[in-house]
Design a protein around this motif. Structure first.
Motif: not given
Length: 110
Positions: A98-102
């Protein structure tokens, strides 16, 4: 960690089903080839008394091997929208990460 031999991750990342194509640009400007990923953008609106909190947490679920070079400071473009990568990929032990984005902050100075 490699994917379990009994499972084909391609079945989960079929762009004709649930997955989308995402493009990741590393902090040094290198653009990786498009990856297949599942994009999720959950939203939470909570209220406690007079306090209210609104938060979104967009993320990509993809093959761990596709995002080995990704670190905080990179960018991901999903459906034409650019996001900041907030964390290094978080492997789940099955070959996926999982790659957390903003939201893309751009050149905002604080």
């Amino acid at each position: 960690m490699p994917a379990p031999g009994w499972e084909d991750l391609g079945d989960f990342l079929d762009e004709e089903e649930f997955a989308i194509a995402a493009v990741i640009e590393l902090a040094d400007g290198q653009v990786l080839p498009p990856i297949s990923a599942i994009f999720d953008d959950p939203y939470l609106n909570a209220q406690l008394g007079e306090y209210q909190m609104d938060i979104r947490q967009p993320r990509l679920l993809c093959r761990e091997s596709d995002v080995l070079a990704v670190r905080r400071g990179a960018y991901a473009t999903v459906n034409g929208r650019r996001y900041d990568v907030l964390t290094a990929p978080e492997p789940d032990g099955t070959g996926m990460a999982t790659v957390m984005l903003g939201e893309d902050a751009g050149d905002v100075a604080f």
